[in-house]
Write a protein that holds these residues in place. Structure first.
Motif, PDB file in Angstrom:
ATOM      1  N   ILE A  74     -40.758  25.722   4.277  1.00 38.96           N
ATOM      2  CA  ILE A  74     -40.169  24.394   4.066  1.00 38.96           C
ATOM      3  C   ILE A  74     -38.764  24.349   4.658  1.00 38.96           C
ATOM      4  O   ILE A  74     -38.353  23.356   5.259  1.00 38.96           O
ATOM      5  N   ALA A  75     -38.034  25.456   4.505  1.00 35.54           N
ATOM      6  CA  ALA A  75     -36.679  25.517   5.059  1.00 35.54           C
ATOM      7  C   ALA A  75     -36.679  25.363   6.574  1.00 35.54           C
ATOM      8  O   ALA A  75     -35.810  24.690   7.146  1.00 35.54           O
ATOM      9  N   ASN A  76     -37.687  25.950   7.254  1.00 33.40           N
ATOM     10  CA  ASN A  76     -37.724  25.845   8.719  1.00 33.40           C
ATOM     11  C   ASN A  76     -38.511  24.636   9.220  1.00 33.40           C
ATOM     12  O   ASN A  76     -38.665  24.438  10.427  1.00 33.40           O
ATOM     13  N   GLY A  77     -39.037  23.825   8.283  1.00 31.90           N
ATOM     14  CA  GLY A  77     -39.737  22.601   8.662  1.00 31.90           C
ATOM     15  C   GLY A  77     -41.174  22.801   9.103  1.00 31.90           C
ATOM     16  O   GLY A  77     -41.846  21.847   9.465  1.00 31.90           O
ATOM     17  N   GLN A  78     -41.674  24.034   9.047  1.00 28.64           N
ATOM     18  CA  GLN A  78     -43.037  24.321   9.521  1.00 28.64           C
ATOM     19  C   GLN A  78     -44.096  23.626   8.666  1.00 28.64           C
ATOM     20  O   GLN A  78     -45.107  23.152   9.175  1.00 28.64           O
ATOM     21  N   LEU A  79     -43.855  23.540   7.353  1.00 26.12           N
ATOM     22  CA  LEU A  79     -44.860  22.972   6.457  1.00 26.12           C
ATOM     23  C   LEU A  79     -44.789  21.453   6.406  1.00 26.12           C
ATOM     24  O   LEU A  79     -45.818  20.771   6.442  1.00 26.12           O
ATOM     25  N   THR A  80     -43.582  20.901   6.336  1.00 32.28           N
ATOM     26  CA  THR A  80     -43.434  19.456   6.144  1.00 32.28           C
ATOM     27  C   THR A  80     -43.113  18.689   7.426  1.00 32.28           C
ATOM     28  O   THR A  80     -43.047  17.456   7.411  1.00 32.28           O
ATOM     29  N   SER A 112     -51.076  25.583   5.930  1.00 31.51           N
ATOM     30  CA  SER A 112     -50.118  24.493   6.171  1.00 31.51           C
ATOM     31  C   SER A 112     -50.748  23.240   6.793  1.00 31.51           C
ATOM     32  O   SER A 112     -50.129  22.179   6.800  1.00 31.51           O
ATOM     33  N   ARG A 113     -51.977  23.337   7.288  1.00 32.07           N
ATOM     34  CA  ARG A 113     -52.547  22.218   8.045  1.00 32.07           C
ATOM     35  C   ARG A 113     -52.705  20.932   7.229  1.00 32.07           C
ATOM     36  O   ARG A 113     -52.300  19.853   7.689  1.00 32.07           O
ATOM     37  N   PRO A 114     -53.254  20.964   5.987  1.00 33.30           N
ATOM     38  CA  PRO A 114     -53.369  19.697   5.232  1.00 33.30           C
ATOM     39  C   PRO A 114     -52.010  19.072   4.936  1.00 33.30           C
ATOM     40  O   PRO A 114     -51.882  17.840   4.950  1.00 33.30           O
ATOM     41  N   ILE A 115     -51.009  19.889   4.671  1.00 33.65           N
ATOM     42  CA  ILE A 115     -49.676  19.367   4.337  1.00 33.65           C
ATOM     43  C   ILE A 115     -49.044  18.736   5.575  1.00 33.65           C
ATOM     44  O   ILE A 115     -48.409  17.672   5.499  1.00 33.65           O
ATOM     45  N   ARG A 116     -49.234  19.375   6.715  1.00 36.56           N
ATOM     46  CA  ARG A 116     -48.676  18.831   7.957  1.00 36.56           C
ATOM     47  C   ARG A 116     -49.344  17.502   8.312  1.00 36.56           C
ATOM     48  O   ARG A 116     -48.699  16.597   8.856  1.00 36.56           O
ATOM     49  N   ASN A 117     -50.622  17.375   7.992  1.00 38.53           N
ATOM     50  CA  ASN A 117     -51.310  16.098   8.226  1.00 38.53           C
ATOM     51  C   ASN A 117     -50.715  14.988   7.355  1.00 38.53           C
ATOM     52  O   ASN A 117     -50.539  13.852   7.810  1.00 38.53           O
ATOM     53  N   ARG A 145     -41.184  14.238   1.262  1.00 43.83           N
ATOM     54  CA  ARG A 145     -41.295  15.625   0.810  1.00 43.83           C
ATOM     55  C   ARG A 145     -41.959  15.697  -0.556  1.00 43.83           C
ATOM     56  O   ARG A 145     -42.835  16.543  -0.786  1.00 43.83           O
ATOM     57  N   TRP A 146     -41.571  14.806  -1.484  1.00 50.97           N
ATOM     58  CA  TRP A 146     -42.137  14.855  -2.823  1.00 50.97           C
ATOM     59  C   TRP A 146     -43.586  14.383  -2.843  1.00 50.97           C
ATOM     60  O   TRP A 146     -44.398  14.879  -3.629  1.00 50.97           O
ATOM     61  N   GLN A 147     -43.946  13.432  -1.973  1.00 53.50           N
ATOM     62  CA  GLN A 147     -45.361  13.033  -1.871  1.00 53.50           C
ATOM     63  C   GLN A 147     -46.203  14.185  -1.318  1.00 53.50           C
ATOM     64  O   GLN A 147     -47.319  14.431  -1.784  1.00 53.50           O
ATOM     65  N   SER A 148     -45.669  14.882  -0.327  1.00 49.77           N
ATOM     66  CA  SER A 148     -46.370  16.041   0.229  1.00 49.77           C
ATOM     67  C   SER A 148     -46.549  17.111  -0.830  1.00 49.77           C
ATOM     68  O   SER A 148     -47.604  17.760  -0.923  1.00 49.77           O
ATOM     69  N   PHE A 149     -45.515  17.280  -1.668  1.00 40.81           N
ATOM     70  CA  PHE A 149     -45.606  18.292  -2.726  1.00 40.81           C
ATOM     71  C   PHE A 149     -46.644  17.889  -3.769  1.00 40.81           C
ATOM     72  O   PHE A 149     -47.497  18.702  -4.152  1.00 40.81           O
ATOM     73  N   TYR A 150     -46.603  16.624  -4.200  1.00 44.88           N
ATOM     74  CA  TYR A 150     -47.463  16.190  -5.297  1.00 44.88           C
ATOM     75  C   TYR A 150     -48.929  16.100  -4.874  1.00 44.88           C
ATOM     76  O   TYR A 150     -49.827  16.496  -5.634  1.00 44.88           O
ATOM     77  N   GLY A 183     -50.259  17.311  -1.800  1.00 45.16           N
ATOM     78  CA  GLY A 183     -50.733  18.354  -0.904  1.00 45.16           C
ATOM     79  C   GLY A 183     -50.488  19.761  -1.401  1.00 45.16           C
ATOM     80  O   GLY A 183     -51.418  20.562  -1.529  1.00 45.16           O
ATOM     81  N   ILE A 184     -49.233  20.056  -1.728  1.00 44.24           N
ATOM     82  CA  ILE A 184     -48.891  21.436  -2.108  1.00 44.24           C
ATOM     83  C   ILE A 184     -49.350  21.757  -3.519  1.00 44.24           C
ATOM     84  O   ILE A 184     -50.010  22.777  -3.763  1.00 44.24           O
ATOM     85  N   LEU A 185     -49.004  20.882  -4.495  1.00 48.01           N
ATOM     86  CA  LEU A 185     -49.260  21.176  -5.910  1.00 48.01           C
ATOM     87  C   LEU A 185     -50.736  21.450  -6.222  1.00 48.01           C
ATOM     88  O   LEU A 185     -51.037  22.426  -6.919  1.00 48.01           O
ATOM     89  N   PRO A 186     -51.694  20.620  -5.755  1.00 46.52           N
ATOM     90  CA  PRO A 186     -53.096  20.929  -6.078  1.00 46.52           C
ATOM     91  C   PRO A 186     -53.544  22.303  -5.574  1.00 46.52           C
ATOM     92  O   PRO A 186     -54.400  22.944  -6.189  1.00 46.52           O
ATOM     93  N   ASN A 187     -52.957  22.762  -4.450  1.00 49.36           N
ATOM     94  CA  ASN A 187     -53.346  24.061  -3.893  1.00 49.36           C
ATOM     95  C   ASN A 187     -52.714  25.236  -4.633  1.00 49.36           C
ATOM     96  O   ASN A 187     -53.337  26.290  -4.787  1.00 49.36           O
ATOM     97  N   VAL A 188     -51.469  25.060  -5.058  1.00 47.94           N
ATOM     98  CA  VAL A 188     -50.741  26.200  -5.634  1.00 47.94           C
ATOM     99  C   VAL A 188     -50.784  26.233  -7.159  1.00 47.94           C
ATOM    100  O   VAL A 188     -50.412  27.244  -7.764  1.00 47.94           O
ATOM    101  N   LEU A 189     -51.238  25.145  -7.803  1.00 46.31           N
ATOM    102  CA  LEU A 189     -51.205  25.079  -9.260  1.00 46.31           C
ATOM    103  C   LEU A 189     -51.931  26.244  -9.945  1.00 46.31           C
ATOM    104  O   LEU A 189     -51.401  26.815 -10.912  1.00 46.31           O
ATOM    105  N   PRO A 190     -53.135  26.638  -9.500  1.00 46.30           N
ATOM    106  CA  PRO A 190     -53.789  27.771 -10.166  1.00 46.30           C
ATOM    107  C   PRO A 190     -52.941  29.045 -10.133  1.00 46.30           C
ATOM    108  O   PRO A 190     -52.831  29.745 -11.139  1.00 46.30           O
ATOM    109  N   ARG A 191     -52.343  29.345  -8.978  1.00 44.66           N
ATOM    110  CA  ARG A 191     -51.501  30.539  -8.874  1.00 44.66           C
ATOM    111  C   ARG A 191     -50.235  30.384  -9.707  1.00 44.66           C
ATOM    112  O   ARG A 191     -49.768  31.340 -10.330  1.00 44.66           O
ATOM    113  N   PHE A 192     -49.673  29.178  -9.726  1.00 48.27           N
ATOM    114  CA  PHE A 192     -48.488  28.925 -10.544  1.00 48.27           C
ATOM    115  C   PHE A 192     -48.796  29.202 -12.016  1.00 48.27           C
ATOM    116  O   PHE A 192     -48.028  29.873 -12.716  1.00 48.27           O
ATOM    117  N   LEU A 193     -49.935  28.664 -12.494  1.00 49.98           N
ATOM    118  CA  LEU A 193     -50.318  28.864 -13.888  1.00 49.98           C
ATOM    119  C   LEU A 193     -50.562  30.343 -14.195  1.00 49.98           C
ATOM    120  O   LEU A 193     -50.180  30.838 -15.263  1.00 49.98           O
TER     121      LEU A 193
END
Length: 541
Positions: free
Chosen positions: A369-375, A444-449, A457-462, A464-474
């Motif tokens: 995210i810092a280098n802009g590759q994902l968003t 990163s492909r779905p998020i970049r789309n 950024r927050w729409q991409s997180f909510y 795109g990112i959150l549904p993918n990472v939520l299981p690992r986060f939990l």
């Protein structure tokens, strides 16, 4: 598709349930000005000033170097015993050497029970028990580190051996290999890299654990921090804290080099990283054992005086000579169970605070995210935020919970809140680092789309990112909650509430059967947390 449709509600329901439990825990605190000491904020400013202006005078630096070496030596000596214990008992707990199903099941249950018991009790509790039994011997610190870390490593080693691919093992068995040959030529080569990698991670943790051995008077950086805090010399406190952070970073760097060497087979001047690391490890183990046991023989632990002390202490815990042991009194049980509930609330509060802090900071802490590759969005401040938050994570997780609690108790009055904050400060850095790595490793492909379609950024997180990472986060939240549960009793030693403060008082007043009662409640709480966490993780997979 049907399974996927069912999983999302499960995870959502679990998330809502965890939030509700966290809110419930907050009602255990009376939120008013009475939480703070009268001069707490003045003291806080002094502590912050000490962090900005640490004492780097030659005497303090020399003392810090000596204390850092003591901390490292205890950690190395303790981990060397832990690895030996974990390797032997872990193999037996895996059942790989058994021939029949009955023997396999019996071996797994018995030896996993041993590993579960030894890892359920925090290393500082072991240290206190050993010191009470045999006095202030370096062996007390070494054994206190070896027993719980051996239990943790042994459990992981057993799981690794059980999870190896079946094909190579079946091929060896078909060729007529014995159980021992299958273990040596089949299981161990397949898990060697993972075993070394996880051991290096636990070694980093043992440095922090070694530092808090000071609380029972066993020396090292934690001992110097404790003395400086008692003298209100905050600039010296932070000097020793920075030594501890540097030591943890040194081990973390060494761990990364070893793990990279295992994967890439890197070489330095013709020598493989593996061989070079092995040589340095053996050298460090020898130097550590020579230092911590200089002039002290292992057989001294079994002197007549120590045997007498040990018999009196452990006999007292089992109620020898006590007609009314605490663990047979219903009033004592009622009091202990009340403290157990408080300890549970403290752990929930702590993981809730840590989760909120990590959730707020994790996005800018991810490299992609810092280098802009994902968003696909680059901002001039991205790398500044990335660097600042990553340093904050390092700082947060490098300081042990007990050290955080020692400083926070100057601001807050004794109770559950300072303990929860101390636990949260340490685990926030760990959670943030783990979560950031999850985001860095995702597709990163779905998020970049989404970003290409104009999502913020927050729409991409909510979406795109959150549904993918939520299981690992939990999963990481539940894992860290298990760890916090083991540590709640420790922060209680400095007045942070729960079972810990009563355990300290019982030790101080030689109320041995009360110690037994509190340990029973503590171990039951840890086992329940372990079971609840494991069951929940399986449910959301």
């Amino acid at each position: 598709m049907k399974n996927s449709a069912l999983l999302l509600p499960k995870r959502f329901i679990l998330s809502v349930f965890l939030i509700a439990i966290f809110v419930w825990s907050l009602f255990s605190v009376c939120w008013n000005s009475g939480l703070f000491h009268a001069g707490g904020f003045v003291t806080l400013l002094q502590i912050v000033k000490g962090a900005i202006e640490p004492d780097f005078t030659p005497d303090i630096l020399a003392n810090g170097l000596k204390a850092a070496w003591i901390t490292l030596a205890y950690a190395v000596a303790g981990m060397s015993l832990a690895i030996l214990y974990a390797f032997i008992v872990g193999i037996l707990a895996s059942g790989t050497l058994t021939s029949t199903k009955a023997a396999h099941l019996t071996s797994k249950i018995f030896f996993r029970g041993i590993l579960g018991f030894t890892r359920s009790i925090h290393e500082l509790i072991w240290a206190w028990l050993f010191v009470a039994a045999v006095g202030l011997s370096p062996y007390a610190a070494i054994l206190a580190l070896a027993i719980p870390y051996g239990g943790i490593l042994g459990r992981i080693f057993a799981d690794m051996l059980n999870d190896v691919p079946e094909e190579p093992i079946l091929a060896l068995k078909a060729a007529g290999a014995s159980k021992l040959q299958v273990l040596v030529y089949g299981h161990l080569p397949l898990v060697r890299a993972d075993m070394i990698s996880y051991t290096m991670y636990r070694f980093e943790c043992s440095i922090r654990s070694s530092a808090i051995m000071s609380f029972v008077g066993l020396g090292g950086l934690g001992y110097e921090i404790q003395l400086s805090l008692a003298d209100l010399k905050y600039s010296q406190v932070w000097t020793y804290v920075y030594f501890l952070i540097a030591l943890v970073l040194l081990i973390d760097g060494w761990s990364n080099i070893v793990r990279r060497g295992l994967v890439e087979e890197k070489r330095v001047n013709g020598l493989s990283i593996g061989w070079l690391s092995s040589f340095l490890t053996v050298l460090l183990i020898i130097l550590s054992w020579v230092y911590v046991t200089a002039g002290i023989h292992f057989l001294d632990l079994f002197s007549d005086k120590n045997i007498q002390y040990g018999q009196r202490f452990f006999g007292g815990m089992f109620g020898a000579g006590n007609p009314h042991p605490a663990y047979l009194d219903k009033d004592n049980w009622a009091s202990a169970l009340k403290l157990t509930l408080e300890t549970l609330k403290m752990s929930i509060m702590a993981i809730g605070f840590a989760t909120m802090a990590a959730f707020i900071t994790v996005l800018p802490a991810a490299r992609n995210i810092a280098n802009g590759q994902l968003t696909l969005k680059k901002r001039w401040y991205n790398w500044i935020l990335f660097g600042f938050i990553r340093i904050l994570y390092i700082f947060s997780r490098s300081v042990p919970e007990l050290v955080w609690a020692m400083m926070i108790i100057f601001l807050f009055k004794p109770g559950l809140l300072p303990g929860a904050i101390a636990l949260a400060l340490h685990n926030f850095g760990i959670l943030g680092k783990l979560w950031a790595e999850v985001i860095e490793d995702m597709d990163s492909r779905p998020i970049r789309n989404l970003s290409s379609a104009g999502a913020s950024r927050w729409q991409s997180f909510y979406y795109g990112i959150l549904p993918n990472v939520l299981p690992r986060f939990l999963t990481y939240i539940l894992y860290r909650w298990e760890v916090i549960m083991r540590t709640t009793i420790v922060v209680g030693f400095v007045g942070a509430g729960g079972l810990g403060i009563q355990f300290k008082l019982s030790m101080s007043y030689f109320q041995y059967t009360n110690i037994t009662l509190l340990l029973i409640c503590y171990m039951v709480l840890v086992v329940i947390a372990d079971f609840a966490s494991e069951s929940t993780r399986k449910a959301v997979k």
